[in-house]
Design an enzyme around this catalytic site. Structure first.
Site, short mmCIF file in Angstrom:
data_model
loop_
_atom_site.label_atom_id
_atom_site.label_comp_id
_atom_site.label_asym_id
_atom_site.label_seq_id
_atom_site.Cartn_x
_atom_site.Cartn_y
_atom_site.Cartn_z
N GLY A 265 0.82 -1.20 0.00
CA GLY A 265 0.00 0.00 0.00
C GLY A 265 0.86 1.25 0.00
N CYS A 266 0.26 2.36 -0.34
CA CYS A 266 1.03 3.59 -0.46
C CYS A 266 1.49 4.12 0.90
CB CYS A 266 0.24 4.65 -1.23
SG CYS A 266 -1.43 4.94 -0.62
N PHE A 267 0.55 4.23 1.87
CA PHE A 267 0.97 4.64 3.21
C PHE A 267 1.99 3.65 3.76
CE2 PHE A 267 -3.11 7.16 4.04
CZ PHE A 267 -2.45 8.37 4.09
N SER B 59 5.50 4.13 2.46
CA SER B 59 6.14 5.32 3.02
C SER B 59 6.59 5.09 4.46
CB SER B 59 5.15 6.48 2.94
OG SER B 59 5.54 7.54 3.74
#
Lengths: 312, 312, 312, 312
Positions: free
Chosen positions: D123-125, D128
């Site tokens: 996932g993107c979060f 990061s």
């Protein structure tokens, strides 16, 4: 900003190698100090002087400074020059130190650019408006009404009130209405395409509340049908890797962060209505400069310029 | 910007009349030269000197300049002072020229403000964080984690790179992490409410890509339930015309262009999570200054401050 | 959105009291459910039916729905009606159920509005363009070229691709070029002012990447000087509390969140160039509706409409 | 949007050829109908069915739909799969139809990805936050406080109120505070790196008013010095072509439109404060998917991923 963008492009250009980046004000500092996004990709430092052992010299100086630079520095004949200022764009200003600057709009002057040792890179508004009009110039009979909205990067990094975020966010304003400095450049180009063109162009430049891109709309009367005009444009641009012509509406983000040009052409009763979008820092400046370099060095025109659109 | 906003508020305040607007740098110019939106509503010119025949003097000078101004100018005792800088906010800096500055957070100090002849208007971050925490202070046992996003107007009209539109548009960054200058103001206020408070506050200030507003989130552990905490807050703020407390999420535009404060309180297992939104130029600066004026002159607290939210 | 904005204005209007807010789709819900910024200021619930015991009825329904509503509901004669749709704006559509709708542009029709029992509130683009042109209409001899950029709230809350943030952020596009539905409204108004007007108006509507405001530029040829034209406009608008005329450039944020209109007039060789800015939800919709109400009930025209500009 | 971005990347990837793009809802339409910026670069039409004669299949379906697709379609064993949903990211959900999905974070699992026939793209979060924490995990002793602001493209093209421009422009809000669906993915990854990790992570996800990018800040207590931590990170990421570690502040636009990751590490008394920026559609989705493809097919990891930052 055009200089930073040029560095970004050249760093990823498969046939280019940056020999030096000269800057009086930043000499000695790392390039990433000014362009932190390039960390890990660029270890260069700004140099205080330029170096002669290069194939091509890009000049990104303020208007008026380029001519001065050429007069004060002896650039070897074998070094080609691509200048991004407006100093050499007009016919009457196109020579300096024995060089003759070709107007660097590849979709118009590719053959001249191929042979040139000096190119004057067009202005951003000029690029947008000229590409939107050139194939039509033989048919234009009446005045041309132009409205062009530019992103904030068009103004560079000048610290004026209108460049402040608190001022420009969610704000709109015009400037230099009917008297933008690109008008003479545009009119000279259009007259070069059609020497009998003597209609007037009314141009309203607008400050948009976004960073990148020029959104140009224009209209003039025309007797041809929309389809005939689109066909004319498609023929004209058939060999261009960057220009796309269609009848649907365009929107700015189609081209942001690319060297592409989208032109939409529709006919409404008596008027042909044309929209044209470019990224002011790319096709409107540094992308076009690299495109010119490619042509001057007989590389494929789109080398290093197949950029992913930001799209969103 | 706070000064401009103060002028906008006072021009429409039914009980206020602006006697003069002093500015050394703009003296002689019309106020609308700096604030063109006020054309037709304000015929004042900036004066080079202040005038003593007023009931209240608002001081909107840079930090450090307010104290200097008071030391160099003899303000008559009967003229009340509301200062918007940080010069007099802390207890140890709260006196000057025989005046004792009351910390001007009306929801905390209304009774003191009523009697004061000098008020130190709180900082914008401080206002937001203090209002979000004061009713909870008796129950706070652990560290407090604060994250606060501010609009560009929080930085005033300074011409720095980070205030440029081309830089800030669609950009996010932090600054002064864990060391923002408002922290001592906040901690002093919280300790005033609960002298035994000695937890640490971790504050991450963020530059948002919008012009107006502060969006604060914070959390700390608490043994009370969400409902109990909301009830406590509602009791605390029951007489405040500007503060609304609820359990739903807030969003910034609820308060933009108003003097309102929205506080949302929810409990998640061990943490109480609080959101607070204000307009940094209004409740965070000039709106609060007018609110203080209203209290000092026994006017209804919300006189001239019932502002239409911009909402969209 | 116009309805929400109308509620915001009426809640703060010193002479107005909202008796009910009818909505079929939201009936039973609290108004703050749809407009959370009004929490603490509005305890109304949406009702399923309208109530006859009011002085004035504002109708904020989709285009076509207003006429249907009037046909299906018997509004008592003594209840004045202000309709915000386009259903009754044109002369040929201006009657329904024995009522004759006056075109509610106060700067043109104040005397008729005073006596009217039904007012058709003008469109947002129409308001902007008409106010920019009316005083000039006696002198217009040639075509009029209009370019108008609107904020996203002009499109209401429709869930289309072009209303998505991911699409519209930092994006620009046109729509309904030369054929916007307000054109007939505008042309009828201009012909009402000057029956011999038969030039064509070319209008390019643009979707801007901001929420509030319309930024209109237009030009046409004129033999009068810039000063003469500005004087004409100032005389025409001398009694209007909202319209300001000058020669400097305007910018959108001068008027955002107000009912004001700024008009800038300059002359360039043969063309008069006019800029006009309004807030599309206020002077372009709900603010003007309240202005009409004020006139219909013999209140001061600006009652409840002295709004603080958001300015930044 | 991730699918569109994937197409953009693959079209320019020197070693990739798009065999088909399947979409039930768009079958038969040209891909440029949905992604007009690709006009001139993509002549594909959406197909109604998938085709088995490919080397790798990217699945960009809604969460839950990927597993269903695999169960209902017999993908040949020799076709590698890269799935962008969350269906196979957790250990306990990582198998389907005899395939074992490797968690596709190249900076952690490159060796496993090399050998995998199925990859679950993070996932993107999660990307990061994990990249910001992994090298520190051996030293983390206390709770971790995370704040992450995402662009609107993180929410895809869903037509909800919060995805409307009129709502989101100049607005800020949180969602799923302390309970974002990526938390379990993140915690599993962190525990995989340090099995004894059992601190809690507090995560505040924020909706930012921009289209692209995730700006993550986090802090936790650490006994190492800032320099020691930066050194640890630099060693950990020394072979990664995309991750840059430094001590200066980062800002979002450093990475927008690239596959890069910038991590800034500073120490403040007892806390290590880490900032991490990525483009949510690239390193947070489709860029990482292509990076995984490169690794799975033994190509240079950055092939087709040297993207020019939009920078402004």
């Amino acid at each position: 900003m055009a200089a930073g963008e040029l560095i970004r492009l050249l760093l990823q250009h498969p046939q280019a190698h940056i020999q030096f980046v000269q800057s009086e004000s930043q000499a000695g500092k790392r390039v990433v100090y000014c362009h932190p996004d390039l960390e890990g990709e660029c270890n260069l430092k700004f140099t205080s002087s330029w170096q002669p052992d290069v194939d091509v010299l890009f000049i990104c100086k303020g208007h008026g400074q380029s001519r001065k630079f050429l007069e004060e520095n002896m650039i070897p004949k074998r070094v080609k020059i691509i200048d991004l200022s407006q100093d050499f764009r007009l016919k009457e200003t196109s020579t300096s130190q024995g060089r003759n600057f070709v107007y660097g709009l590849p979709e118009l002057n590719a053959n001249l650019i191929k042979e040139a040792d000096a190119v004057a890179n067009p202005g951003c508004f000029a690029t947008s408006i000229e590409l939107a009009l050139i194939p039509l110039m033989k048919s234009v009979e009446s005045n041309i009404h132009v409205h062009a909205i530019t992103g904030s990067t068009g103004a560079g990094q000048s610290l004026s009130v209108t460049s402040l975020f608190s001022w420009r966010d969610n704000n709109i304003s015009t400037y230099k209405v009917f008297e933008h400095q690109h008008l003479s450049e545009i009119e000279e180009t259009l007259r070069y395409v059609n020497p009998s063109f003597n209609s007037r162009m009314y141009m309203v430049p607008v400050r948009g509340n976004y960073a990148r891109g020029i959104f140009t709309t224009l209209y003039t009367s025309a007797s041809l049908s929309g389809q005939e005009i689109r066909d004319t444009y498609r023929r004209y641009y058939q060999d261009s890797p960057f220009v796309r012509v269609n009848g649907d509406q365009v929107y700015l983000k189609k081209v942001v962060n690319t060297n592409n040009v989208f032109i939409s052409i529709r006919k409404d009763v008596d008027m042909v209505f044309i929209e044209c979008v470019i990224d002011n820092l790319l096709k409107g400046a540094s992308g076009q400069a690299v495109q010119n370099m490619n042509i001057m060095f007989a590389l494929d025109e789109s080398t290093g310029l197949k950029l992913k659109p930001s799209a969103y």
